[in-house]
Design an enzyme around this catalytic site. Structure first.
Site, PDB file in Angstrom:
ATOM      1  N   ASP A  30      32.842 -36.901 -16.488  1.00  0.00           N
ATOM      2  CA  ASP A  30      32.552 -38.259 -16.960  1.00  0.00           C
ATOM      3  C   ASP A  30      31.624 -38.894 -15.940  1.00  0.00           C
ATOM      4  OD1 ASP A  30      32.873 -41.208 -17.439  1.00  0.00           O
ATOM      5  OD2 ASP A  30      34.399 -40.545 -18.857  1.00  0.00           O
ATOM      6  N   TYR A  67      42.236 -42.354 -13.997  1.00  0.00           N
ATOM      7  CA  TYR A  67      41.339 -41.521 -14.807  1.00  0.00           C
ATOM      8  C   TYR A  67      40.099 -41.153 -14.008  1.00  0.00           C
ATOM      9  CZ  TYR A  67      37.841 -40.280 -18.304  1.00  0.00           C
ATOM     10  OH  TYR A  67      36.841 -39.638 -19.003  1.00  0.00           O
ATOM     11  N   ARG A 121      36.394 -34.789 -32.393  1.00  0.00           N
ATOM     12  CA  ARG A 121      35.420 -35.487 -31.569  1.00  0.00           C
ATOM     13  C   ARG A 121      34.468 -34.535 -30.834  1.00  0.00           C
ATOM     14  NH1 ARG A 121      36.593 -40.812 -30.533  1.00  0.00           N
ATOM     15  NH2 ARG A 121      36.187 -40.638 -28.300  1.00  0.00           N
TER      16      ARG A 121
END
Length: 305
Positions: free
Chosen positions: A183, A196, A57
């Site tokens: 993120d 997360y 990925r």
């Protein structure tokens, strides 16, 4: 335009023009090599990069990008041995001896230090560290346990901290750089994923703290992906008992959820792994005056989330 690491530590004038002029006058041969590498896009020639979670990925795209820029790469993996070895064969076919695969569970106490030692033993130097390895799964409030805490904070926060700490002496010697993959939800939490999001928020804070700690020798930045590659169900859910319901498609993002996320981007499309890889390469090789920053690669999603 930054000079390769092995020349940048010299005390050349601050401007790019001053650097190139000084190098040309001091060592014409080195100047010719540097110029050829820049023209050919080999702006990481002679450097070594360690990329965690590089077998698949986004990590794989980063490894390919840095290798194409001339770097030797250490491809870290935890369990994806076959994919890691396949990538290493591909890279070594293009440039023999330029890549190797290294297995480690970075949540283990001594694993970060051993991994860095293995890189130094193999390549003799470390110029760039990319903390990409990550675990992602839902943890709705009320069902969070210590196993989930250990897994999510271990891979997303603990491992980058201790790996950077182990790599710091070598990065200082090379005047290198670190890029953490965070993120967009580090700053804008995603419902159902509090652990997360908290772990990634910690990594974002750690990025800025390490930029302070390691300055001026080492730069530390972050790249925050938006909708790039949808999570794979088998990689984003912990092992469940046989009676547990099957995970939702794409790690919990069905077609409707995915369409809704894409609709919130300004560009109205998903990105590609190469978008992250090119940003990482920029921060490592072409951004000598950037540190302690995060670049959101999200199609404009965070502009109006």
């Amino acid at each position: 335009m930054g000079l390769p690491v092995r020349w940048r530590h010299r005390h050349y004038p601050a401007s790019a023009a001053g650097k190139t002029t000084a190098l040309k006058e001091e060592n014409p041969l080195e100047f010719c090599v540097w110029t050829i590498n820049k023209i050919c896009g080999n702006d990481m020639h002679g450097k070594t990069a360690l990329i965690t979670g590089a077998a698949k990925r986004v990590g794989r795209a980063i490894a390919r990008e840095l290798h194409a820029a001339g770097a030797c790469v250490a491809v870290h993996y935890r369990t994806a041995a076959e994919a890691a070895e396949a990538l290493v064969r591909e890279l070594n076919a293009a440039r023999p001896g330029s890549a190797c695969a290294m297995a480690a569970d970075l949540r283990a106490a001594e694993a970060p230090e051993r991994l860095v030692e293995a890189v130094i033993a193999r390549f003799g130097r470390l110029d760039a560290l990319v903390n990409n390895a990550s675990t992602f799964f839902a943890t709705p409030l009320g069902g969070i346990d210590t196993a989930a805490w250990d897994e999510l904070t271990g891979s997303n926060l603990k491992a980058p901290l201790f790996l950077t700490q182990a790599a710091a002496p070598y990065l200082r010697a090379a005047r290198g750089a670190v890029v953490n993959i965070t993120d967009v939800h580090a700053e804008r939490p995603l419902a159902g994923y509090p652990l997360y999001c908290a772990a990634k928020a910690g990594l974002l804070g750690l990025t800025r703290a390490l930029a302070v700690e390691l300055a001026p020798a080492v730069r530390v930045n972050a790249v925050a992906p938006g909708p790039i590659l949808w999570p794979e169900g088998e990689e984003t859910h912990r092992a469940s008992p046989p009676s547990a319901p099957a995970p939702a498609p794409a790690g919990g993002f069905d077609a409707e959820a995915r369409a809704r996320i894409v609709a919130h981007t300004l560009l109205k499309r998903t990105g590609e792994a190469g978008d992250i890889a090119r940003t990482v390469r920029f921060l490592l090789a072409e951004a000598p005056y950037i540190t302690g920053q995060v670049i959101n690669v999200d199609g404009g999603r965070t502009a109006h989330l």
